[in-house]
Each structure stands twice: as structure tokens, then as C-alpha cells.
Design a protein around this motif. Structure first.
Motif, PDB file in Angstrom:
ATOM      1  N   UNK A 270     -41.914  40.912 -35.780  1.00  0.00           N
ATOM      2  CA  UNK A 270     -42.078  40.121 -34.564  1.00  0.00           C
ATOM      3  C   UNK A 270     -43.197  40.725 -33.731  1.00  0.00           C
ATOM      4  N   UNK A 271     -44.039  39.849 -33.168  1.00  0.00           N
ATOM      5  CA  UNK A 271     -45.078  40.304 -32.248  1.00  0.00           C
ATOM      6  C   UNK A 271     -44.913  39.544 -30.940  1.00  0.00           C
ATOM      7  N   UNK A 272     -44.513  40.251 -29.887  1.00  0.00           N
ATOM      8  CA  UNK A 272     -44.400  39.650 -28.565  1.00  0.00           C
ATOM      9  C   UNK A 272     -45.748  39.717 -27.859  1.00  0.00           C
ATOM     10  N   UNK A 273     -46.196  38.605 -27.320  1.00  0.00           N
ATOM     11  CA  UNK A 273     -47.417  38.570 -26.519  1.00  0.00           C
ATOM     12  C   UNK A 273     -47.141  37.746 -25.263  1.00  0.00           C
ATOM     13  N   UNK A 274     -47.940  37.942 -24.218  1.00  0.00           N
ATOM     14  CA  UNK A 274     -47.799  37.137 -23.008  1.00  0.00           C
ATOM     15  C   UNK A 274     -48.687  35.897 -23.126  1.00  0.00           C
ATOM     16  N   UNK A 275     -48.626  35.041 -22.123  1.00  0.00           N
ATOM     17  CA  UNK A 275     -49.394  33.791 -22.139  1.00  0.00           C
ATOM     18  C   UNK A 275     -50.702  33.880 -21.354  1.00  0.00           C
ATOM     19  N   UNK A 276     -51.330  35.066 -21.369  1.00  0.00           N
ATOM     20  CA  UNK A 276     -52.606  35.229 -20.663  1.00  0.00           C
ATOM     21  C   UNK A 276     -53.761  34.578 -21.407  1.00  0.00           C
ATOM     22  N   UNK A 277     -53.625  34.419 -22.718  1.00  0.00           N
ATOM     23  CA  UNK A 277     -54.657  33.789 -23.538  1.00  0.00           C
ATOM     24  C   UNK A 277     -54.059  32.529 -24.151  1.00  0.00           C
ATOM     25  N   UNK A 278     -54.670  31.364 -23.844  1.00  0.00           N
ATOM     26  CA  UNK A 278     -54.092  30.094 -24.281  1.00  0.00           C
ATOM     27  C   UNK A 278     -54.825  29.459 -25.450  1.00  0.00           C
ATOM     28  N   UNK A 279     -56.136  29.558 -25.471  1.00  0.00           N
ATOM     29  CA  UNK A 279     -56.918  28.855 -26.485  1.00  0.00           C
ATOM     30  C   UNK A 279     -57.432  29.842 -27.524  1.00  0.00           C
ATOM     31  N   UNK A 280     -57.069  29.552 -28.790  1.00  0.00           N
ATOM     32  CA  UNK A 280     -57.467  30.443 -29.877  1.00  0.00           C
ATOM     33  C   UNK A 280     -58.006  29.605 -31.038  1.00  0.00           C
ATOM     34  N   UNK A 281     -58.992  30.126 -31.775  1.00  0.00           N
ATOM     35  CA  UNK A 281     -59.592  29.363 -32.873  1.00  0.00           C
ATOM     36  C   UNK A 281     -58.831  29.508 -34.181  1.00  0.00           C
ATOM     37  N   UNK A 282     -57.509  29.538 -34.106  1.00  0.00           N
ATOM     38  CA  UNK A 282     -56.740  29.790 -35.313  1.00  0.00           C
ATOM     39  C   UNK A 282     -55.326  29.259 -35.156  1.00  0.00           C
ATOM     40  N   UNK A 283     -54.639  29.117 -36.275  1.00  0.00           N
ATOM     41  CA  UNK A 283     -53.244  28.705 -36.239  1.00  0.00           C
ATOM     42  C   UNK A 283     -52.399  29.835 -35.652  1.00  0.00           C
ATOM     43  N   UNK A 284     -51.165  29.543 -35.363  1.00  0.00           N
ATOM     44  CA  UNK A 284     -50.265  30.520 -34.759  1.00  0.00           C
ATOM     45  C   UNK A 284     -49.242  30.979 -35.795  1.00  0.00           C
ATOM     46  N   UNK A 285     -49.119  32.278 -35.967  1.00  0.00           N
ATOM     47  CA  UNK A 285     -48.135  32.819 -36.896  1.00  0.00           C
ATOM     48  C   UNK A 285     -46.725  32.618 -36.347  1.00  0.00           C
ATOM     49  N   UNK A 286     -45.778  32.387 -37.253  1.00  0.00           N
ATOM     50  CA  UNK A 286     -44.380  32.232 -36.855  1.00  0.00           C
ATOM     51  C   UNK A 286     -43.778  33.549 -36.375  1.00  0.00           C
ATOM     52  N   UNK A 287     -44.479  34.626 -36.588  1.00  0.00           N
ATOM     53  CA  UNK A 287     -43.970  35.924 -36.148  1.00  0.00           C
ATOM     54  C   UNK A 287     -44.260  36.194 -34.665  1.00  0.00           C
ATOM     55  N   UNK A 288     -45.067  35.358 -34.064  1.00  0.00           N
ATOM     56  CA  UNK A 288     -45.453  35.559 -32.668  1.00  0.00           C
ATOM     57  C   UNK A 288     -44.447  34.908 -31.729  1.00  0.00           C
ATOM     58  N   UNK A 289     -44.025  35.666 -30.741  1.00  0.00           N
ATOM     59  CA  UNK A 289     -43.126  35.167 -29.693  1.00  0.00           C
ATOM     60  C   UNK A 289     -43.830  35.363 -28.354  1.00  0.00           C
ATOM     61  N   UNK A 290     -43.981  34.275 -27.598  1.00  0.00           N
ATOM     62  CA  UNK A 290     -44.686  34.343 -26.313  1.00  0.00           C
ATOM     63  C   UNK A 290     -43.707  34.490 -25.164  1.00  0.00           C
ATOM     64  N   UNK A 291     -43.992  35.432 -24.285  1.00  0.00           N
ATOM     65  CA  UNK A 291     -43.217  35.596 -23.050  1.00  0.00           C
ATOM     66  C   UNK A 291     -44.171  35.335 -21.880  1.00  0.00           C
ATOM     67  N   UNK A 292     -43.689  34.664 -20.872  1.00  0.00           N
ATOM     68  CA  UNK A 292     -44.570  34.216 -19.793  1.00  0.00           C
ATOM     69  C   UNK A 292     -44.681  35.234 -18.660  1.00  0.00           C
TER      70      UNK A 292
END
Length: 315
Positions: A270-292
């Protein structure tokens, strides 16, 4: 509250969702404005409402594309200043040029310093940001700067997993001091990876690991990741050293195209990241969990506007 004392929150094109969430918490409408990019790459920014005598809070990350988003930030500040806003507080959830905080080799620019000067020259009155790569960048500005911490948000996400035998891992010596704060808050021991970076290819090599991780559930903590290369290599090293499982918590998930495949191929569950970056040039891995971090920025805005101390946000 008088009409001329009401706050206005406007979001740039890099942070529309975060801006919307902040406004929802503050119970204020999202400020009106528009951004248009012409065919030659030039940007056009227009404030879509009356802000004369109003206190404006501008939300704009400077992530991918970093240069376009940074220039848009400057144009927003200039437009608000020329529209006679009473004050302009700039919220930069991710300050991309923070890595350029020093002259560490001959004939290079101190990019973070130049960016700070430019933001100030454009007309900003205050800057609020999150987990600057180098805290001393606050001194590059001659205006108030509040460098908020994502630590409470990320540690709450980690704690919710109820992991036993937890160990916090710093990916390098440079982040060890901040990683120690994570470890202290979670009541866990700390391990430190010895990372080497010899060029500008964004590739790093883990030379050694300091600390006991055998049989433990490891969580790597860092301020940002771009290619996920360091996270993946540290994770592999942890597994080799006997770690039971590996997770990671990172404030800014920038993620270039190769990051997702690298993450999916790694030992990170699992990789927890915040929502400071919204636009990315790639698909999103299912291992990513966003916390606001919207509640954090909303509270900062509320306190600044009410002329209250922000010190509680750093406790």
C-alpha cells in the motif's frame, strides 16, 4: 461578518478538486475564474468575480507540468492584485522547485530561491505550503510562509491499519529527522536506508540499512516520490533484510509514467499519498490510497482569516 471581510477561495487548474473540498469544509462557494492556453502555449488567466477589497486565498500546486502551473500561479497573483484584492494568500500544496534549494555544484541556479522571489514580486502577501523538501526555503521569502505538515494525516492512515511490530523507515539520512517524528507519533522504532544518488537520472542506490526490520511490518515515509524508484529499491532491501511486509506513506505523489509499473512490480503493498497532486500523465495503481489534506488547508485558511495562530497545526 461584513461583505468586504468575506474570504474568497479560488483554485488554479492544477488543484480544482482540492479547492472544491476546501470550500466545502469552509462552506463558501468556489471562486470564479478561467484559464485558457493558446495554441502557442501562452496562458490567459481571468478572475471571474469582483474581489475588490476582499481577502483572496489562491490554491495552485506546481506539479506536472511544473512550468505551466508555476506561470499560471504568477498570472493569478498578478490578476488578483490588479483587481484590487485586499490581500492574496497563496496556497501551494506542492512546491515542485523546492528541490533546487542550494548550489550543490558549480554554475547552477538556486531555483527555489528564484521562484520565491518571483512569487513575492508578483504580489503575494503570504504563502502556505505543505512539507517543503527543505524547510529553509521559508527563508527565501521576505513574506510570511507557513509550511504545514502532512504527518498527522498520514500517521492516522497508518495507525488505522493496526499493524503489529511496526517499524518506520526513512529512505535516506536527509529525511531521518522527519521520519523520527512519524516513529514517535506511532510509537514505533526507526530504521534508516543509506541512499546514494550520483547523477540527475532520478535513480538512486541503497547502499546500506541501519536498524532492525526482521519480522516487522515496515512503512517507508518520505516527502515526495516521482518515479517510485527509491521506494521500490528500499522496499526490496527491507524484504531482503527479513521484513514481514512493506508499505509506504508519501506526502506528494507526483508519479511520472514509469512510476506505476515500478510500484506494481515492487514489494510495496500500500502507498498512501495526499491529494496535493491531481493531474498525472499515467494510470493509477490499485496500491495507491489517497488521503485528503483539504481539512488541514481549510483550517489554515480559517485561522489566517480570523487572525488566529496557526501553531496548533504544527503540534
Amino acid at each position: 461578518m461584513r461583505d468586504d471581510d468575506e474570504l474568497v477561495v479560488i483554485g488554479g487548474s492544477a488543484s480544482p478538486r482540492l479547492t472544491k473540498n476546501i470550500c466545502k469544509i469552509l462552506d463558501v462557494p468556489v471562486g470564479k475564474g478561467e484559464v485558457h492556453q493558446f495554441s502557442d502555449g501562452n496562458l490567459f488567466v481571468k478572475v471571474g468575480q469582483n474581489v475588490r477589497g476582499r481577502h483572496v486565498y489562491l490554491v495552485q500546486s506546481t506539479a506536472l507540468p511544473a512550468n505551466d502551473n508555476f506561470m499560471e500561479l504568477l498570472f493569478w497573483i498578478d490578476a488578483l492584485k490588479r483587481a484590487s484584492a485586499a490581500s492574496i494568500t497563496v496556497l501551494i500544496p506542492y512546491f515542485s522547485y523546492a528541490k533546487g534549494d542550494k548550489k550543490d555544484e558549480p554554475r547552477v541556479s538556486i531555483r527555489a530561491r528564484l521562484c520565491a522571489q518571483t512569487i513575492e514580486t508578483a504580489g503575494a502577501d503570504r504563502v502556505v505550503t505543505l512539507d517543503l523538501h527543505a524547510p529553509q526555503i521559508q527563508g527565501f521569502f521576505d513574506l510570511p510562509v507557513d509550511d504545514l505538515y502532512a504527518l498527522p494525516v498520514l500517521t492516522d492512515a497508518i495507525a488505522a491499519e493496526n499493524l503489529d511490530e511496526l517499524v518506520i523507515v526513512s529512505p535516506d539520512a536527509g529525511f531521518a529527522k522527519k521520519a523520527k517524528q512519524y516513529a514517535r507519533r506511532l510509537g514505533a522504532p526507526l530504521a534508516i536506508a543509506d541512499k546514494e544518488r550520483i547523477d540527475h537520472t532520478e535513480n538512486a542506490h541503497v547502499a546500506d540499512l541501519i536498524g532492525d526490520v526482521e519480522g516487522k511490518n515496515a512503512v517507508i515515509v518520505d516527502d515526495f516520490t516521482i518515479t517510485a524508484g527509491t521506494l521500490a529499491e528500499v522496499a526490496d532491501t527491507l524484504i531482503q533484510r527479513g521484513a514481514r511486509s512493506v508499505r509506504a506513506a508519501v506526502t506528494h505523489g507526483v508519479f511520472t509514467r514509469k512510476a506505476m509499473s515500478r510500484l506494481d512490480d515492487s514489494a510495496i503493498q500500500t502507498l498512501w499519498v495526499t491529494d496535493t497532486v491531481e493531474k498525472r500523465p499515467t494510470r493509477r495503481s490499485k496500491r495507491i490510497v489517497t488521503v485528503s489534506v483539504a481539512p488541514l488547508f481549510a483550517e489554515a485558511i480559517r485561522r489566517i482569516h480570523a487572525r488566529e495562530s496557526l501553531s496548533v497545526l504544527f503540534s
